[in-house]
Motif scaffolding. Structure first.
Motif, PDB file in Angstrom:
ATOM      1  N   ALA A  40     -36.721 -31.223  15.870  1.00 37.32           N
ATOM      2  CA  ALA A  40     -37.561 -32.062  15.012  1.00 37.32           C
ATOM      3  C   ALA A  40     -37.536 -31.565  13.570  1.00 37.32           C
ATOM      4  O   ALA A  40     -37.559 -32.365  12.628  1.00 37.32           O
ATOM      5  N   LYS A  41     -37.484 -30.247  13.384  1.00 33.28           N
ATOM      6  CA  LYS A  41     -37.415 -29.715  12.018  1.00 33.28           C
ATOM      7  C   LYS A  41     -36.143 -30.177  11.323  1.00 33.28           C
ATOM      8  O   LYS A  41     -36.147 -30.498  10.132  1.00 33.28           O
ATOM      9  N   VAL A  42     -35.049 -30.241  12.073  1.00 31.43           N
ATOM     10  CA  VAL A  42     -33.789 -30.738  11.511  1.00 31.43           C
ATOM     11  C   VAL A  42     -33.923 -32.209  11.128  1.00 31.43           C
ATOM     12  O   VAL A  42     -33.487 -32.633  10.050  1.00 31.43           O
ATOM     13  N   LEU A  52     -39.990 -27.721   5.805  1.00 29.57           N
ATOM     14  CA  LEU A  52     -40.855 -26.820   6.556  1.00 29.57           C
ATOM     15  C   LEU A  52     -40.208 -25.436   6.610  1.00 29.57           C
ATOM     16  O   LEU A  52     -39.101 -25.286   7.135  1.00 29.57           O
ATOM     17  N   PRO A  53     -40.872 -24.423   6.090  1.00 29.07           N
ATOM     18  CA  PRO A  53     -40.341 -23.058   6.165  1.00 29.07           C
ATOM     19  C   PRO A  53     -40.161 -22.610   7.612  1.00 29.07           C
ATOM     20  O   PRO A  53     -40.750 -23.174   8.539  1.00 29.07           O
ATOM     21  N   GLY A  61     -49.107 -24.148   6.406  1.00 28.12           N
ATOM     22  CA  GLY A  61     -49.654 -24.370   5.067  1.00 28.12           C
ATOM     23  C   GLY A  61     -49.056 -25.597   4.399  1.00 28.12           C
ATOM     24  O   GLY A  61     -49.768 -26.352   3.730  1.00 28.12           O
ATOM     25  N   VAL A  62     -47.759 -25.809   4.599  1.00 27.38           N
ATOM     26  CA  VAL A  62     -47.106 -27.000   4.038  1.00 27.38           C
ATOM     27  C   VAL A  62     -47.699 -28.266   4.658  1.00 27.38           C
ATOM     28  O   VAL A  62     -47.965 -29.251   3.951  1.00 27.38           O
ATOM     29  N   LEU A  63     -47.916 -28.261   5.970  1.00 27.08           N
ATOM     30  CA  LEU A  63     -48.477 -29.433   6.639  1.00 27.08           C
ATOM     31  C   LEU A  63     -49.915 -29.696   6.193  1.00 27.08           C
ATOM     32  O   LEU A  63     -50.317 -30.853   6.025  1.00 27.08           O
ATOM     33  N   ILE A  64     -50.687 -28.636   6.005  1.00 22.48           N
ATOM     34  CA  ILE A  64     -52.063 -28.794   5.526  1.00 22.48           C
ATOM     35  C   ILE A  64     -52.070 -29.450   4.154  1.00 22.48           C
ATOM     36  O   ILE A  64     -52.851 -30.380   3.895  1.00 22.48           O
TER      37      ILE A  64
END
Length: 207
Positions: A40-42, A52-53, A61-64
């Motif tokens: 899913a990250k790909v 997404l790191p 933190g990115v999703l927040i």
């Protein structure tokens, strides 16, 4: 009481559905236990501008920030975080969504593989007779896919394909995504203003 919901995003095309659903669940005030598969990250990197790191805490933190969530509202869980609430019937939320749901994940859930936390969380939802919504995004379906969907439906899961409707006269890609997300929210008994129900009309909420 704050509603707790499990959301898994797997490696089928349609990452926008899962990310938009996450935004809407945050806006509803829900607390989200989130799992994102490696595939899913790909797909997210390929289909969206979101990066997404590798680290779970950094990605959380990115999703927040992406969802404008409050601290602690989104908890990103690792693939083998077996001590997380979603891994146990005594701690898991009463509702789980896999959006989008890859055909591989669909098969693993149907056969109770539980090889990772996503599969285990879905297994918990089934065994506890809790709400499980699976959003496949595949075309065409093979006999294997159809048999797995029938098997899961008989177990109590809801199969909700990512199939946008057109009676609301969509004008943008966001309209198509929101159509599916609105159907998911209705399955979760969460009020939505993304699109009108049949026979109703209003201006969609773009915030």
């Amino acid at each position: 009481m704050v509603e707790r919901i499990t959301l898994a995003i797997t490696g089928a095309s349609g990452a926008q559905y899962g990310l938009r659903l996450m935004q809407c669940l945050v806006a509803s005030g829900a607390e989200i236990f989130c799992m994102i598969s490696r595939a899913a990250k790909v797909v997210i990197e390929t289909e969206t501008s979101l990066h997404l790191p590798a680290g779970d805490r950094e990605a959380e933190g990115v999703l927040i920030d992406y969802c404008n969530a409050s601290a602690g509202q989104i908890r990103l869980l690792g693939h083998e975080d077996w001590m997380s609430p979603v891994a146990s019937g005594s701690g898991a939320p009463s509702k789980m969504i896999v959006c989008p749901c890859s055909s591989g994940t669909l098969s693993s859930i149907a056969y109770g593989a539980s090889n990772n936390l996503i599969e285990r969380a879905a297994d918990v939802a089934l065994k506890e007779r809790r709400k499980l919504v699976l959003v496949p995004r595949e075309a065409p379906y093979s006999e294997i896919h159809l048999e797995n969907m029938l098997k899961l439906t008989r177990m109590g899961a809801v199969i909700l394909p990512a199939s946008p409707g057109f009676y609301n006269k969509p004008e943008t890609m966001e309209d198509l995504v929101d159509f599916v997300v609105a159907r998911i929210l209705s399955q979760l008994d969460i009020e939505q203003t993304l699109m009108p129900r049949w026979g109703e009309s209003w201006e969609p909420d773009r915030e």
